[in-house]
Write a protein that holds these residues in place. Structure first.
Motif, mmCIF file in Angstrom:
data_model
loop_
_atom_site.group_PDB
_atom_site.id
_atom_site.type_symbol
_atom_site.label_atom_id
_atom_site.label_comp_id
_atom_site.label_asym_id
_atom_site.label_seq_id
_atom_site.Cartn_x
_atom_site.Cartn_y
_atom_site.Cartn_z
ATOM 1 N N THR A 28 0.827 -1.212 0.000
ATOM 2 C CA THR A 28 0.000 0.000 0.000
ATOM 3 C C THR A 28 0.858 1.258 0.000
ATOM 4 O OG1 THR A 28 -1.782 -1.151 1.176
ATOM 5 C CG2 THR A 28 -1.802 1.254 1.240
ATOM 6 N N TYR A 29 1.874 1.302 0.847
ATOM 7 C CA TYR A 29 2.741 2.480 0.899
ATOM 8 C C TYR A 29 3.527 2.637 -0.407
ATOM 9 C CZ TYR A 29 1.839 1.713 5.893
ATOM 10 O OH TYR A 29 1.235 1.488 7.098
ATOM 11 N N SER A 30 3.949 1.495 -0.976
ATOM 12 C CA SER A 30 4.676 1.550 -2.249
ATOM 13 C C SER A 30 3.786 2.089 -3.358
ATOM 14 C CB SER A 30 5.199 0.151 -2.625
ATOM 15 O OG SER A 30 6.132 -0.323 -1.679
ATOM 16 N N GLN A 31 2.537 1.615 -3.404
ATOM 17 C CA GLN A 31 1.603 2.076 -4.426
ATOM 18 C C GLN A 31 1.288 3.559 -4.246
ATOM 19 O OE1 GLN A 31 0.295 0.167 -7.127
ATOM 20 N NE2 GLN A 31 -0.167 2.252 -7.752
ATOM 21 N N ALA A 32 1.153 3.992 -2.987
ATOM 22 C CA ALA A 32 0.864 5.403 -2.713
ATOM 23 C C ALA A 32 2.014 6.286 -3.185
ATOM 24 C CB ALA A 32 0.619 5.613 -1.218
ATOM 25 N N GLY A 33 3.250 5.871 -2.899
ATOM 26 C CA GLY A 33 4.406 6.654 -3.318
ATOM 27 C C GLY A 33 4.588 6.652 -4.820
ATOM 28 N N ALA A 34 4.380 5.490 -5.441
ATOM 29 C CA ALA A 34 4.557 5.392 -6.890
ATOM 30 C C ALA A 34 3.494 6.194 -7.637
ATOM 31 C CB ALA A 34 4.501 3.926 -7.318
ATOM 32 N N GLN A 35 2.258 6.121 -7.174
ATOM 33 C CA GLN A 35 1.169 6.765 -7.905
ATOM 34 C C GLN A 35 1.046 8.263 -7.618
ATOM 35 O OE1 GLN A 35 -2.501 4.636 -7.704
ATOM 36 N NE2 GLN A 35 -3.447 5.841 -9.316
ATOM 37 N N PHE A 36 1.244 8.658 -6.366
ATOM 38 C CA PHE A 36 0.992 10.052 -5.990
ATOM 39 C C PHE A 36 2.239 10.797 -5.538
ATOM 40 C CE2 PHE A 36 -2.955 7.680 -5.328
ATOM 41 C CZ PHE A 36 -3.817 8.404 -6.137
ATOM 42 N N LEU A 248 6.601 6.019 6.151
ATOM 43 C CA LEU A 248 6.992 7.266 5.495
ATOM 44 C C LEU A 248 8.212 7.051 4.598
ATOM 45 C CD1 LEU A 248 6.546 9.856 8.384
ATOM 46 C CD2 LEU A 248 5.350 9.890 6.194
ATOM 47 N N ALA A 249 9.157 6.244 5.070
ATOM 48 C CA ALA A 249 10.357 5.973 4.272
ATOM 49 C C ALA A 249 10.002 5.233 2.987
ATOM 50 C CB ALA A 249 11.357 5.161 5.089
ATOM 51 N N ILE A 250 9.085 4.266 3.068
ATOM 52 C CA ILE A 250 8.671 3.530 1.868
ATOM 53 C C ILE A 250 7.994 4.472 0.878
ATOM 54 C CG2 ILE A 250 7.124 1.728 0.984
ATOM 55 C CD1 ILE A 250 7.592 0.202 3.607
ATOM 56 N N MET A 251 7.088 5.320 1.380
ATOM 57 C CA MET A 251 6.392 6.255 0.494
ATOM 58 C C MET A 251 7.364 7.252 -0.144
ATOM 59 S SD MET A 251 2.927 6.858 2.773
ATOM 60 C CE MET A 251 2.174 8.027 1.662
ATOM 61 N N THR A 257 11.903 7.330 -6.572
ATOM 62 C CA THR A 257 12.453 6.406 -7.571
ATOM 63 C C THR A 257 11.406 6.045 -8.629
ATOM 64 O OG1 THR A 257 11.942 4.566 -6.058
ATOM 65 C CG2 THR A 257 14.188 5.433 -6.019
ATOM 66 N N LEU A 258 10.361 5.328 -8.218
ATOM 67 C CA LEU A 258 9.360 4.867 -9.186
ATOM 68 C C LEU A 258 8.566 6.030 -9.770
ATOM 69 C CD1 LEU A 258 8.055 1.683 -7.304
ATOM 70 C CD2 LEU A 258 9.889 1.860 -8.985
ATOM 71 N N HIS A 259 7.938 6.846 -8.912
ATOM 72 C CA HIS A 259 7.099 7.951 -9.399
ATOM 73 C C HIS A 259 7.916 8.944 -10.219
ATOM 74 C CE1 HIS A 259 3.703 10.763 -9.339
ATOM 75 N NE2 HIS A 259 4.588 11.724 -9.124
ATOM 76 N N ALA A 260 9.109 9.254 -9.752
ATOM 77 C CA ALA A 260 9.954 10.234 -10.446
ATOM 78 C C ALA A 260 10.343 9.769 -11.838
ATOM 79 C CB ALA A 260 11.203 10.514 -9.616
ATOM 80 N N HIS A 261 10.300 8.458 -12.067
ATOM 81 C CA HIS A 261 10.678 7.920 -13.388
ATOM 82 C C HIS A 261 9.466 7.381 -14.149
ATOM 83 C CE1 HIS A 261 14.573 7.949 -11.245
ATOM 84 N NE2 HIS A 261 15.063 8.215 -12.444
#
Length: 416
Positions: A28-36, A248-251, A257-261
């Motif tokens: 969930t935290y990974s998806q939140a960080g990647a998407q938003f 917070l660190a995961i997000m 990394t993911l979202h920025a690319h």
């Protein structure tokens, strides 16, 4: 009391915090960080006092009454409603267990290159046998070290380019503008304020009464109250803080990394693991897998055990992860029934990472009626005696309940 002595007093709250960053939390935290990106960082700051309030209330019920939350529900609602509540908890936990096991199998298969389904079955059987024949506190103490690999995300934050100005802004300024953002917010709340954790923490306070001879339920030993509540506050504030720092660190890490690319939709464990490549290089998949497997082995017993505690407390059967199977047959039967159907999820067309995310959403919805029941219990003098929740805990507890309900409603009401 020395700092070392204080650390030794940490118990159920710290384990709960570790279990809170389970595979569904990582997904969930990974998806939140990647998407938003950093857009939903504020949700963790918002969730922290709510997490603390619910776990303080749960621990209070167990420590005061010497009985689990399921048993105490009988004082505030009719039996048919309790059965419906426990049934919803069992279904949510079973789905979550299945998603956790499938993700563990996928992570192992990704790293070794073979045997995803076989690993899922192996992990399920290993977890069940460990629960049945080794007291949970013994192997949890070992498995907690595996979860330290999640600190790789903390290191990642300092090794990649983070827009700290934007991150700080998004940490303190709430922002939701789409249905998907609201759904992700429900998932974040569902994975941090999960209903199974309420039953678990109350039950673990009861378990500790049996293990520590001098401890008694506070309704029978009022003189122990000050020390007990001091320990519970330290334990809970610490456990939830550790959980949120990792979240917070995961997000942040996946945002940088993911979202920025341009990788905004995580479909598999491999997608999520790629976030660790700047800090771990070729070991990224292995470190990610260890984190998923370690937190999975911690969380699956918590999920299955919470179902067992709830059912047995309502039915009046013996329930303890410290007992051998022949001394708590119904308890371990419920645990097995909660784990075995979950294995089937590994053969479904649903991606384990997607399943983990939607498990968090389900938990966010199921948590609402369970929170209502918890707050009624902890506020009722006939259950808690003179140790009903203080005003501050009642206020934050009901704020949590309303916030979870509003988020679930908004998920449906907000246009896509």
């Amino acid at each position: 009391m020395s700092m070392l002595d204080q650390i030794k007093r940490l118990g159920p709250g710290l384990v709960t915090g570790a279990a809170d960053d389970d595979p569904s939390g990582i997904a969930t935290y990974s998806q939140a960080g990647a998407q938003f990106g950093t857009g939903l960082l504020w949700s963790m700051l918002f969730a922290y006092p709510l997490m603390v309030a619910t776990q303080l209330a749960s621990a209070r019920v167990g420590r005061v009454t010497g009985k689990g939350l399921g048993h105490s529900l009988k004082a505030v609602m009719p039996r048919w409603l309790i059965i419906m509540l426990v049934a919803a908890l069992f279904v949510a936990n079973t789905i979550n267990i299945g998603a956790d096991l499938a993700a563990m199998g996928e992570a192992a298969g990704m790293t070794l290159g073979f045997g995803q389904h076989g690993f899922t079955i192996l992990f399920a059987l290993a977890s069940l046998l460990l629960q049945m024949f080794i007291p949970y506190d013994r192997y949890a103490a070992i498995l907690k070290w595996l979860t330290l690999v999640l600190l790789a995300y903390v290191a990642l934050v300092f090794m990649v380019k983070v827009d700290w100005g934007q991150a700080l802004h998004d940490l303190i300024v709430p922002h939701l503008d789409t249905r998907q953002a609201v759904t992700t917010m429900v998932a974040i709340l569902g994975t941090t304020i999960s209903p199974f954790l309420f039953f678990w923490q109350a039950a673990q306070e009861v378990e500790e009464l049996d293990q520590v001879e001098e401890r008694q339920p506070l309704e029978e030993a009022e003189h122990q109250a000050q020390d007990a509540f001091t320990r519970i506050r330290l334990d809970t504030f610490t456990g939830m803080a550790v959980s949120n720092i990792v979240a917070l660190a995961i997000m942040l890490g996946t945002a940088a990394t993911l979202h920025a690319h341009g990788k905004t939709d995580i479909q598999s464990a491999a997608d999520a693991a790629k976030a660790l490549q700047p800090v771990a290089g070729k070991l990224a998949f292995a470190i990610f897998s260890l984190g998923i497997i370690g937190t999975g082995f911690l969380a699956v017993p918590v999920l299955a055990g919470a179902s067992g505690y709830a059912v047995c407390e309502v039915g009046g059967w013996s329930a303890s992860l410290q007992d051998k199977p022949w001394r708590a047959r119904v308890f371990y039967t419920v645990i097995a029934l909660g784990m075995m159907p979950g294995i089937g999820l590994d053969w479904s067309p649903i991606s384990p990472m997607k399943a983990l995310f939607w498990c968090s959403v389900i938990n966010g919805v199921v948590a609402v009626p369970v929170l209502v029941a918890l707050m009624l219990v902890v506020s009722k003098p006939s259950v808690m005696g003179e140790f009903t929740a203080p005003l501050s805990l009642k206020i934050f507890g009901w704020i949590t309940t309303v916030a979870m309900a509003d988020a679930a409603i908004a998920m449906i009401a907000v246009p896509g």
